[in-house]
Design a protein around this motif. Structure first.
Motif, short mmCIF file in Angstrom:
data_model
loop_
_atom_site.label_atom_id
_atom_site.label_comp_id
_atom_site.label_asym_id
_atom_site.label_seq_id
_atom_site.Cartn_x
_atom_site.Cartn_y
_atom_site.Cartn_z
N ILE A 167 1.02 -1.21 0.09
CA ILE A 167 -0.01 0.11 0.20
C ILE A 167 0.77 1.25 0.22
CG2 ILE A 167 -1.69 1.36 1.47
CD1 ILE A 167 -2.65 -1.30 2.44
N GLY A 168 0.37 2.25 -0.84
CA GLY A 168 1.44 3.36 -0.84
C GLY A 168 2.28 3.55 -1.87
N LEU A 169 2.51 2.39 -2.80
CA LEU A 169 3.61 2.35 -3.81
C LEU A 169 3.52 3.69 -4.72
CD1 LEU A 169 3.50 -1.16 -4.86
CD2 LEU A 169 5.35 0.01 -3.32
N GLU A 170 4.37 4.45 -4.94
CA GLU A 170 4.43 5.48 -6.06
C GLU A 170 4.35 5.03 -7.41
OE1 GLU A 170 7.88 7.69 -5.75
OE2 GLU A 170 7.96 7.84 -3.22
N ASN A 171 3.36 5.87 -8.19
CA ASN A 171 3.18 5.65 -9.82
C ASN A 171 2.38 4.37 -9.94
OD1 ASN A 171 4.78 7.99 -10.17
ND2 ASN A 171 6.60 6.85 -10.11
N PRO A 172 1.51 3.93 -9.26
CA PRO A 172 0.80 2.80 -9.60
C PRO A 172 0.14 2.97 -10.77
CG PRO A 172 -0.69 4.22 -7.92
CD PRO A 172 1.04 4.63 -8.07
N GLY A 173 -0.17 1.77 -11.51
CA GLY A 173 -0.94 1.89 -12.81
C GLY A 173 -0.01 2.02 -14.04
N ARG A 174 1.26 1.87 -14.05
CA ARG A 174 2.10 2.08 -15.22
C ARG A 174 1.98 0.83 -16.16
NH1 ARG A 174 7.92 3.38 -13.55
NH2 ARG A 174 6.95 5.34 -13.23
N ILE A 175 1.63 1.17 -17.23
CA ILE A 175 1.78 0.03 -18.32
C ILE A 175 3.13 -0.61 -18.79
CG2 ILE A 175 0.77 -0.76 -20.49
CD1 ILE A 175 -1.37 -0.22 -18.42
N LEU A 176 3.28 -1.81 -18.48
CA LEU A 176 4.57 -2.26 -19.02
C LEU A 176 4.20 -3.36 -20.10
CD1 LEU A 176 6.02 -2.88 -15.59
CD2 LEU A 176 6.90 -1.07 -17.01
N SER A 177 5.28 -3.17 -21.29
CA SER A 177 5.10 -4.19 -22.34
C SER A 177 6.18 -5.15 -22.43
CB SER A 177 5.06 -3.18 -23.60
OG SER A 177 3.99 -2.54 -23.54
N GLY A 178 5.84 -6.38 -22.90
CA GLY A 178 7.11 -7.41 -22.75
C GLY A 178 7.51 -7.63 -24.27
N PHE A 179 8.32 -8.58 -24.49
CA PHE A 179 8.96 -8.60 -25.67
C PHE A 179 7.96 -9.14 -26.85
CE2 PHE A 179 10.96 -11.70 -28.55
CZ PHE A 179 11.66 -11.14 -29.14
N ASN A 180 6.98 -9.90 -26.25
CA ASN A 180 5.97 -10.79 -26.85
C ASN A 180 4.72 -9.66 -27.14
OD1 ASN A 180 4.81 -10.63 -24.34
ND2 ASN A 180 4.49 -12.82 -24.62
N GLY A 181 4.78 -8.53 -26.72
CA GLY A 181 3.46 -7.56 -26.90
C GLY A 181 2.71 -7.52 -25.88
N ALA A 182 2.83 -8.55 -24.83
CA ALA A 182 1.86 -8.49 -23.88
C ALA A 182 2.03 -7.67 -22.77
CB ALA A 182 1.91 -9.88 -23.18
N THR A 183 0.91 -7.19 -21.93
CA THR A 183 1.23 -5.98 -21.06
C THR A 183 0.90 -6.46 -19.92
OG1 THR A 183 -0.98 -5.15 -21.59
CG2 THR A 183 0.74 -4.04 -23.02
N THR A 184 1.49 -5.82 -18.78
CA THR A 184 0.71 -5.81 -17.48
C THR A 184 0.97 -4.46 -16.94
OG1 THR A 184 1.41 -7.11 -15.52
CG2 THR A 184 3.11 -6.28 -16.42
N THR A 185 0.18 -4.35 -15.77
CA THR A 185 0.09 -2.98 -15.20
C THR A 185 0.93 -3.14 -13.84
OG1 THR A 185 -2.02 -2.68 -16.00
CG2 THR A 185 -1.62 -1.25 -14.13
N SER A 186 1.62 -2.17 -13.55
CA SER A 186 2.61 -2.24 -12.40
C SER A 186 1.90 -1.95 -11.22
CB SER A 186 3.85 -1.47 -12.28
OG SER A 186 3.59 -0.07 -12.17
N LEU A 187 2.19 -2.31 -9.95
CA LEU A 187 1.42 -2.20 -8.65
C LEU A 187 2.04 -0.74 -8.19
CD1 LEU A 187 1.50 -5.59 -7.13
CD2 LEU A 187 -0.46 -4.56 -8.52
#
Length: 165
Positions: free
Chosen positions: A81-101
């Protein structure tokens, strides 16, 4: 990329500890008792992060981000709880994305050098606990060698080699 480079701050322990420097790095001959040839192994290290020994750290010169698995943060007893910059979209080599916490700064000790590194915290990072990418590699002036299964860098005290775990 500028944001990521500015996010790594030299947190050298003791204030005047060893720092990475520029000079020629020479890799030793491959020890046949350590590495079976030919191999296609990824470069995996174990390093101290905070007060914890973290295993299964992938050294990935192809990654522009330094990533840590959320479960590692929880095992360290830190709160998500309280991590900075939540919700950043990260893209992988295969084009898949994940959202950082969010982002967290952790001290990473490589041999005698300790740096505070800003990590993006993610769920389900694959089989790795941490991915150290170009940002950490460049700041440390580390030369990775998958062939030798080691990373090497220089300090005023000489060349430091860290072998795969």
């Amino acid at each position: 990329m500028r944001e990521r480079m500015n996010s790594i701050r030299p947190g050298i322990t003791g204030g005047g500890g060893p720092r990475p420097i520029d000079r020629t790095i020479i890799f030793p001959s491959v020890d046949p008792t350590r590495i079976l040839q030919p191999h296609r192994d990824a470069l995996i290290l174990s390093l101290e992060m905070g007060d914890f020994d973290v295993r299964r750290i992938l050294v990935d010169p192809g990654s522009s981000a330094d990533l840590v698995q959320a479960s590692v943060i929880c095992h360290m007893g830190r709160n998500l709880i309280g991590l900075e910059n939540p919700g950043r979209i990260l893209s992988g080599f295969n084009g898949a994305t994940t959202t950082s916490l969010g982002d967290i700064v952790l001290p990473v000790q490589a041999g005698p050098v300790t740096l505070n590194v800003q990590f993006s915290v993610v769920q389900d990072l694959s089989p790795f606990n941490v991915i150290l990418g170009r940002t950490w590699l460049h700041y440390m002036k580390v030369i990775p060698s998958t062939y030798h299964q080691m990373v090497s860098f220089l300090t005023e005290d000489g060349q430091i080699g860290l072998y795969d775990s």
